[in-house]
Design a protein around this motif. Structure first.
Motif, PDB file in Angstrom:
ATOM      1  N   ARG A  14     -12.881  89.814 -14.430  1.00 34.94           N
ATOM      2  CA  ARG A  14     -12.446  88.498 -13.996  1.00 34.94           C
ATOM      3  C   ARG A  14     -12.406  87.521 -15.162  1.00 34.94           C
ATOM      4  NH1 ARG A  14     -15.879  85.351  -9.522  1.00 34.94           N
ATOM      5  NH2 ARG A  14     -17.329  85.311 -11.272  1.00 34.94           N
ATOM      6  N   SER A  15     -13.325  87.652 -16.099  1.00 39.91           N
ATOM      7  CA  SER A  15     -13.385  86.733 -17.233  1.00 39.91           C
ATOM      8  C   SER A  15     -12.203  86.883 -18.167  1.00 39.91           C
ATOM      9  CB  SER A  15     -14.675  86.972 -18.022  1.00 39.91           C
ATOM     10  OG  SER A  15     -15.794  86.817 -17.210  1.00 39.91           O
ATOM     11  N   LEU A  16     -11.466  88.004 -18.059  1.00 41.75           N
ATOM     12  CA  LEU A  16     -10.372  88.244 -18.979  1.00 41.75           C
ATOM     13  C   LEU A  16      -9.031  87.719 -18.473  1.00 41.75           C
ATOM     14  CD1 LEU A  16     -11.042  91.788 -20.386  1.00 41.75           C
ATOM     15  CD2 LEU A  16     -11.056  89.637 -21.615  1.00 41.75           C
ATOM     16  N   ARG A  17      -9.051  86.877 -17.411  1.00 45.90           N
ATOM     17  CA  ARG A  17      -7.788  86.331 -16.943  1.00 45.90           C
ATOM     18  C   ARG A  17      -7.137  85.526 -18.064  1.00 45.90           C
ATOM     19  NH1 ARG A  17      -9.226  82.890 -11.909  1.00 45.90           N
ATOM     20  NH2 ARG A  17     -10.878  82.319 -13.371  1.00 45.90           N
ATOM     21  N   GLY A 283      -9.015  94.292 -24.393  1.00 41.55           N
ATOM     22  CA  GLY A 283      -7.693  93.764 -24.101  1.00 41.55           C
ATOM     23  C   GLY A 283      -7.203  92.864 -25.211  1.00 41.55           C
ATOM     24  N   SER A 284      -5.930  92.473 -25.111  1.00 37.17           N
ATOM     25  CA  SER A 284      -5.343  91.603 -26.132  1.00 37.17           C
ATOM     26  C   SER A 284      -5.364  90.143 -25.713  1.00 37.17           C
ATOM     27  CB  SER A 284      -3.895  92.030 -26.405  1.00 37.17           C
ATOM     28  OG  SER A 284      -3.130  91.953 -25.213  1.00 37.17           O
ATOM     29  N   CYS A 285      -5.890  89.875 -24.522  1.00 35.79           N
ATOM     30  CA  CYS A 285      -5.974  88.506 -24.035  1.00 35.79           C
ATOM     31  C   CYS A 285      -6.932  87.694 -24.897  1.00 35.79           C
ATOM     32  CB  CYS A 285      -6.455  88.526 -22.583  1.00 35.79           C
ATOM     33  SG  CYS A 285      -6.742  86.901 -21.876  1.00 35.79           S
ATOM     34  N   GLY A 286      -6.583  86.448 -25.165  1.00 34.53           N
ATOM     35  CA  GLY A 286      -7.434  85.595 -25.983  1.00 34.53           C
ATOM     36  C   GLY A 286      -8.815  85.386 -25.398  1.00 34.53           C
ATOM     37  N   ASP A 287      -8.958  85.462 -24.068  1.00 36.23           N
ATOM     38  CA  ASP A 287     -10.252  85.249 -23.441  1.00 36.23           C
ATOM     39  C   ASP A 287     -11.277  86.302 -23.850  1.00 36.23           C
ATOM     40  OD1 ASP A 287      -9.257  83.072 -22.165  1.00 36.23           O
ATOM     41  OD2 ASP A 287      -9.615  83.775 -20.126  1.00 36.23           O
TER      42      ASP A 287
END
Length: 299
Positions: A14-17, A283-287
């Motif tokens: 969930r934190s990686l949204r 993941g590549s997400c900035g989060d």
């Protein structure tokens, strides 16, 4: 034995949204990483993962104890292998540190952080994390390791072995600055040599390119060097010549899928360890960069 991880999802999903999907804050962007992609974040919500150790920043103060004599001796023997391979790689003695920039360098890295990883108390750190999750003999521990912190990889594998659990590791050639980022001194090669030297029991289950998009797809070196496609071809050939199972990722999603298949081939893992902060773990997400290092229990 009851599978303690059957109803557990990745604790950080969930934190990686990503902002692109309408949720979550965006920490500062880091070099060489692509814009957030919500698909890549959602793919990390995989079953069978009990906990995560994400170690991109190094600090050992919470592990004041020293490991037992056998584990410490294995660690020191492993460091000697690393030092020998590093010296042979470019005939430059510099401990276990790689170079600043190479064809395999994926991200910035700190020389002082690499130096801290040679402390044998990292075995205690990993052992305590495994114990706090209830890992015991017969369990399966999945590890995803880049070449950024080779000594940490070594410590984690020794700790898993000492716990009686079975290690199922996926490894990659990419490494941050001063990591194992030289031809002849990459983590897949080091891991295989540590098995040959009987310091580790189990070799890597599957080898990847790693780096951006799991294809070493970061920008070309400003000082030149071969095209990325040439580097990828050379590494794939080297892995196969060494008898290592290699997966040529078509992209990050494909690389994640391949890893999950390996981890769950016989039974879902009871614990997950990520070392080096590879995109295929976070993941590549900035989060992803909002996470601190350490042990994450399921919510």
């Amino acid at each position: 034995m009851r599978n303690r991880s059957s109803n557990v999802r990745a604790p950080h999903a969930r934190s990686l949204r990503c902002p692109a999907s309408g949720g979550g804050r965006r920490p500062p962007e880091r070099r060489h990483f692509r814009q957030p992609d919500p698909l890549r974040s959602r793919r990390l919500a995989a079953p069978g993962i009990l906990a995560v150790i994400a170690l991109a920043v190094i600090f050992v103060a919470r592990s004041p104890r020293s490991p037992d004599g056998v584990a410490a001796a294995r660690f020191q023997a492993g460091l000697s292998v690393l030092e020998r391979m590093r010296e042979i790689a470019d005939e430059s003695p510099s401990g276990i540190e790689g170079t600043e920039d190479s064809d395999l360098t994926t991200t910035p890295g700190s020389r002082s952080a690499k130096a801290l990883t040679t402390d044998p108390r990292w075995i205690v750190f990993f052992g305590d994390a495994l114990a706090s999750a209830g890992i015991r003999s017969g369990d399966r521990v999945a590890l995803n390791m880049s070449g950024s912190f080779p000594a940490l990889n070594l410590a984690a594998l020794i700790a898993v072995d000492a716990s009686g659990a079975s290690a199922v590791s996926t490894v990659s050639y990419g490494a941050s600055r001063f990591g194992a980022n030289l031809p002849g001194y990459t983590w897949p090669e080091i891991h295989a040599e540590l098995v040959r030297a009987r310091i580790l029991r189990e070799g890597p289950a599957l080898v990847f390119w790693g780096g951006a998009d799991d294809r070493l797809d970061q920008p070309e070196r400003p000082d030149g060097g071969p095209p990325r496609a040439v580097v990828r071809d050379r590494l794939a050939l080297a892995a196969r010549r060494a008898g290592l199972s290699f997966h040529a990722s078509r992209g990050l999603a494909d690389g994640i899928d391949a890893r999950l298949r390996v981890y769950s081939k016989r039974a879902p893992p009871n614990f997950f360890v990520s070392i080096g902060g590879p995109e295929s773990s976070l993941g590549s997400c900035g989060d992803a960069f909002g996470f601190s290092s350490g042990f994450f229990a399921p919510p």
